[in-house]
Design a protein around this motif. Structure first.
Motif, PDB file in Angstrom:
ATOM      1  N   MET A 119     -10.940   1.089  -5.602  1.00 49.32           N
ATOM      2  CA  MET A 119      -9.615   0.541  -5.874  1.00 49.32           C
ATOM      3  C   MET A 119      -8.569   1.646  -6.019  1.00 49.32           C
ATOM      4  SD  MET A 119      -8.551  -2.074  -8.935  1.00 49.32           S
ATOM      5  CE  MET A 119      -8.895  -0.876 -10.236  1.00 49.32           C
ATOM      6  N   PHE A 120      -8.950   2.783  -6.620  1.00 46.90           N
ATOM      7  CA  PHE A 120      -7.990   3.848  -6.880  1.00 46.90           C
ATOM      8  C   PHE A 120      -7.980   4.918  -5.786  1.00 46.90           C
ATOM      9  CE2 PHE A 120      -8.642   2.280 -11.271  1.00 46.90           C
ATOM     10  CZ  PHE A 120      -7.324   2.007 -11.580  1.00 46.90           C
ATOM     11  N   ILE A 121      -9.167   5.309  -5.294  1.00 48.37           N
ATOM     12  CA  ILE A 121      -9.248   6.466  -4.400  1.00 48.37           C
ATOM     13  C   ILE A 121      -8.786   6.139  -2.988  1.00 48.37           C
ATOM     14  CG2 ILE A 121     -10.843   8.112  -3.338  1.00 48.37           C
ATOM     15  CD1 ILE A 121     -12.368   8.219  -5.940  1.00 48.37           C
ATOM     16  N   LEU A 140     -10.442  -1.778   9.661  1.00 50.59           N
ATOM     17  CA  LEU A 140      -9.245  -2.517   9.289  1.00 50.59           C
ATOM     18  C   LEU A 140      -7.997  -1.632   9.192  1.00 50.59           C
ATOM     19  CD1 LEU A 140      -7.997  -5.241   8.476  1.00 50.59           C
ATOM     20  CD2 LEU A 140      -8.544  -4.670   6.095  1.00 50.59           C
ATOM     21  N   PRO A 141      -8.075  -0.421   8.557  1.00 48.96           N
ATOM     22  CA  PRO A 141      -6.860   0.404   8.460  1.00 48.96           C
ATOM     23  C   PRO A 141      -6.261   0.752   9.824  1.00 48.96           C
ATOM     24  CG  PRO A 141      -8.523   1.195   6.929  1.00 48.96           C
ATOM     25  CD  PRO A 141      -9.198   0.185   7.799  1.00 48.96           C
ATOM     26  N   ALA A 142      -7.114   1.133  10.781  1.00 55.85           N
ATOM     27  CA  ALA A 142      -6.603   1.483  12.107  1.00 55.85           C
ATOM     28  C   ALA A 142      -6.049   0.255  12.822  1.00 55.85           C
ATOM     29  CB  ALA A 142      -7.717   2.124  12.937  1.00 55.85           C
ATOM     30  N   TYR A 143      -6.716  -0.882  12.644  1.00 59.14           N
ATOM     31  CA  TYR A 143      -6.250  -2.121  13.264  1.00 59.14           C
ATOM     32  C   TYR A 143      -4.865  -2.491  12.748  1.00 59.14           C
ATOM     33  CZ  TYR A 143      -5.917  -7.133  14.197  1.00 59.14           C
ATOM     34  OH  TYR A 143      -5.484  -8.368  14.588  1.00 59.14           O
ATOM     35  N   GLY A 173      -3.640  -1.591   5.059  1.00 58.38           N
ATOM     36  CA  GLY A 173      -5.096  -1.464   5.117  1.00 58.38           C
ATOM     37  C   GLY A 173      -5.658  -0.886   3.836  1.00 58.38           C
ATOM     38  N   ALA A 174      -4.983   0.139   3.292  1.00 61.57           N
ATOM     39  CA  ALA A 174      -5.418   0.734   2.027  1.00 61.57           C
ATOM     40  C   ALA A 174      -5.330  -0.268   0.893  1.00 61.57           C
ATOM     41  CB  ALA A 174      -4.574   1.969   1.717  1.00 61.57           C
ATOM     42  N   ILE A 175      -4.252  -1.049   0.880  1.00 57.49           N
ATOM     43  CA  ILE A 175      -4.094  -2.053  -0.172  1.00 57.49           C
ATOM     44  C   ILE A 175      -5.178  -3.122  -0.058  1.00 57.49           C
ATOM     45  CG2 ILE A 175      -2.579  -3.902  -1.020  1.00 57.49           C
ATOM     46  CD1 ILE A 175      -0.200  -2.132  -0.161  1.00 57.49           C
ATOM     47  N   ALA A 176      -5.486  -3.531   1.156  1.00 55.76           N
ATOM     48  CA  ALA A 176      -6.506  -4.558   1.361  1.00 55.76           C
ATOM     49  C   ALA A 176      -7.869  -4.080   0.866  1.00 55.76           C
ATOM     50  CB  ALA A 176      -6.579  -4.929   2.849  1.00 55.76           C
ATOM     51  N   ILE A 177      -8.248  -2.845   1.208  1.00 57.09           N
ATOM     52  CA  ILE A 177      -9.541  -2.305   0.772  1.00 57.09           C
ATOM     53  C   ILE A 177      -9.561  -2.125  -0.737  1.00 57.09           C
ATOM     54  CG2 ILE A 177     -11.083  -0.317   0.943  1.00 57.09           C
ATOM     55  CD1 ILE A 177     -10.136  -0.020   3.846  1.00 57.09           C
TER      56      ILE A 177
END
Length: 249
Positions: free
Chosen positions: A137-139, A223-226, A237-241
């Motif tokens: 969640m943080f990294i 997902l981030p690249a998509y 993408g970062a927020i979703a992960i």
């Protein structure tokens, strides 16, 4: 200390997909190159885990944790200096795969399980597992922020420094455990695997982790690249992960 260690190691592993676009664009590769390196890492991570456990039974889990954390950190440093597909396969694939398998949930949970009082063991193990997804969640958003601000090389080196914290944390775990880790497991690796093969609970766990691992690793890697190709951007993408980590926790 175990929760902090798993937060660092698990959280850093879940953010490798954030590097898919910047590395591919910077080095002029197709996305299949880094995707294959990440896939190799995940496969080695899983395949090495039983052998890491057997080594920990023989030499002690703290020594394995220190060695694995050092190897994982070194693999990230090598990743930051890799400019060829072969170098990326060796660093992020082989080195970080082997290193992360020795400082991941299986080994750390075995340490916590030995130290925890029996009536509180489930709670202690749950807290430790939650630490891993808290790290995600943080990294992962931190990784994306560093990539956007300073580039992917600096971001990888910062992750290497974070992972190196496993070494002093392992020393703190050894001090806090106060002799609880001295008991050796008398079963051989072959005996353990044969026992697991006959146990329906093992196969149910195996199936659950296979399904979870396949989908989560696929999402984290691609997902981030998509989203980076769309108007939403890699930050989404970062927020979703990170949200996956939040609700998993």
């Amino acid at each position: 200390f175990a929760t902090l260690a798993i937060a660092v190691t698990y959280g850093s592993r879940q953010g490798f997909g954030m590097f898919m676009l910047p590395i591919s664009m910077d080095l002029g590769w197709g996305r299949e190159t880094l995707s294959l390196a990440i896939a190799i890492q995940v496969l080695i991570y899983g395949l090495a885990a039983p052998f890491v456990g057997a080594i920990a039974d023989k030499w002690g889990p703290i020594k394995v944790l220190i060695a694995a954390g050092s190897l994982y950190s070194f693999g990230l440093v090598m990743m930051a200096n890799s400019v060829t597909p072969e170098g990326m396969m060796f660093s992020i694939g082989l080195l970080t795969g082997l290193g992360s398998s020795g400082c991941a949930l299986p080994l750390i949970l075995s340490i916590v399980g030995r130290v925890a009082p029996e009536e509180k063991r489930s709670t202690w193990l749950g807290i430790t597992v939650s630490g891993g997804t808290a790290g995600q969640m943080f990294i992962v958003p931190l990784t994306q922020l560093m990539i956007s601000s300073w580039g992917w090389v600096v971001a990888v080196l910062v992750l290497a420094a974070l992972v190196a914290l496993v070494v002093p944390l392992a020393g703190a775990i050894a001090s806090a455990a106060a002799g609880a880790l001295d008991t050796k497991d008398t079963q051989s690796l072959g005996e353990v695997l044969r026992e697991a093969r006959r146990h329906m609970g093992f196969w149910m766990l195996f199936t659950g982790f296979f399904v979870c691992g396949f989908q989560v690793q696929f999402i984290n890697a691609h997902l981030p690249a998509y989203l980076g190709d769309s108007d939403l951007g890699e930050n989404m993408g970062a927020i979703a992960i990170a949200l996956i980590g939040l609700f998993n926790m």
